[in-house]
Scaffold this active site. Sequence first.
Site, PDB file in Angstrom:
ATOM      1  CE  LYS A 285       1.297 -21.184 -46.825  1.00 53.49           C
ATOM      2  NZ  LYS A 285       2.134 -20.002 -47.074  1.00 53.49           N
ATOM      3  CD  GLU A 372       6.707  -5.562 -44.223  1.00 54.13           C
ATOM      4  OE1 GLU A 372       5.907  -6.402 -44.677  1.00 54.13           O
ATOM      5  OE2 GLU A 372       7.087  -5.552 -43.028  1.00 54.13           O
ATOM      6  NE  ARG A 400       4.410  -5.014 -41.664  1.00 52.72           N
ATOM      7  CZ  ARG A 400       3.925  -5.657 -40.601  1.00 52.72           C
ATOM      8  NH1 ARG A 400       2.656  -5.502 -40.257  1.00 52.72           N
ATOM      9  NH2 ARG A 400       4.695  -6.453 -39.896  1.00 52.72           N
TER      10      ARG A 400
END
Length: 639
Positions: A285, A372, A400
């Site tokens: 990244k 979640e 969610r």
Amino acid sequence: MSCFYLDLLKIKDPSFIKQLDIKELEALAADIRAFLITSTSKSGGHIGPNLGVVELTIAMHYTFTSPKDKFIWDVGHQSYVHKILTGRASQFETLRQHGGLDGFPKRRESLHDVFETGHSSTSLSAAAGMVIARDIKQEDFRVVPVIGDGALTGGMALEALNHIGDMGKDMIVILNDNDMSIAPNVGALHNVLGKLRTSDKFVRTKKDLDKIVRKIPTAGEKVADTAGKIKDSVKHLLVEGTFFEELGFMYLGPVDGHNLQDLITNLEFAKRTSGPVLLHIVTKKGKGYQPAELDERGTWHGTGPYKVETGSFIKPAQTAPSWSSIISKELMHLAAEDDRIVAITPAMPVGSKLEKFAATFPERFFDVGIAEQHATTMAAGLASQGMKPFLAIYSTFLQRAYDQVVHDVCRQKLNVVFGIDRAGLVGADGETHQGIFDISFLSSIPNMIISMPKDEAEAKRLMDTAFAYDEGPIAIRYPRGNGLGGEQNITTKLIPIGEWETIIQPIDAVIITFGPTIQLAIGAAEQLALEGKRVGVINARFIKPLDEALLHHIFKLKIPVLTAEESLLKGGFGSSVLEFMEMNNYTDIIFQRIGLPDQFISHGSVSLILESYGISVSGFVVKINEMLAQSEKLRAKRL
């Protein structure tokens, strides 16, 4: 070899890539990196994820033919390179600005954006639907979802993997393993990928075994089966089982995600392979920009403008702490006095400012990853055993876990405190991240209390109130951005559940609102006072339950009533007040609502969006004057 940099703006489609050799592709990758670093330094954006997928995106467009072949970018914040190669580089100066280029895949932007994403773990389910449709319609194209190791922890992704492997249909899943999602990844699946990343011994042994097997003369199915069993045994011995192959995928990798030749070779092999294939690539990244590469906290996942030379962020002068910091600081204060308090986050410890809590109370902090639903029911389990869980969750991500809020928390009246971060408009992240739906979907759930503070002092009081409350769940909403700052009227007095605050006494009309919009209402009342109009302001800090006693008092005054909210009008706070009016037969009141319409709100400056929907000082002034004029006409008729 000429440099492509100046020509990136002229790209119309990615077909030119197929004519380039490896050295030219590498030069293109370098130029795209330079372009990304320069352009996002001005606009801000998800620079870290996109620098990590430059070679992958080029290799995909080299191997496949978009839009015939379908690319699905999970989460979607790593689609900038895809946008550049599909002809949108010239629009990057408008990235994430109102009316400009979206920061996520957007179907209306390009035929190459075949599915819109913004939340994680959805790509594999969408891909499954696409391959089923393809085969029913007897069409010929490839479906290539790209999912990160962080997103793979989401339950929906695992459900899809299970189904895809069972179906056995042609699909190429690319697992972009960068050891990070936003914050560093957590969980057992992350550890499995770590073992695969470091299993060089297995890779060498597997190659040696393949050479031996190929040299065995044809001896029927028995030899082939035996060879397969030998390889499987070694695999289990050295890698402790291959998770993806057990699910029915052909596993390829790990592959260096920054080596174009290796990527193309493996993608070409996957393209010729029948059934589901999982290509595991390892990337860095922030690749190619040192400040982003060295980032271990997730700071460079998404940024505002920055100085390219130093990597320092360009931020406006701020004297007030962020709302997330205000809430987190009070949580730490409460946790120091009550060891029942625990904090939970679904992969957002940095955004929700819980890093200090994690360091101070490591045994009471839980980052569960992008999960979640699990986070919510886990909080319910904790509460059922007498603990006091605080679930810090963005409004957009709470969507969610709706079933878990209804079924596992509210139905059982469990004492979970929901810290709903990024409530209201969030600006540049746009449609997928606007926190405008939670009031509408939470208000209908029995036993749920919803609140929102107007300032820092009230935020602390609401936090204290929430943890003192023991009759069910409470949600405290707070916006993105910074508090008001300055001296606040600090008091430790708890707020009775459902009690509103009269800031300015209503005489001619009244504005009822909550949260940051209170300041706009006060500004409007002050401006109207200069015109001789005495307009009250009510702080409806409890969105549910309503302060019915105060509402009865207001409606008996027979003055115009305006509700305002930085959230959806349909099913929102104003709708609850309308229901109260209907139930109590207040039929002769001039009543209006200001809020957001029944549509998805695009990206752009928060102040600009609010102004466009009348959620502003001037918008309130105009509306109140209209209502007062209407009231005068009605009074004249009666006379």
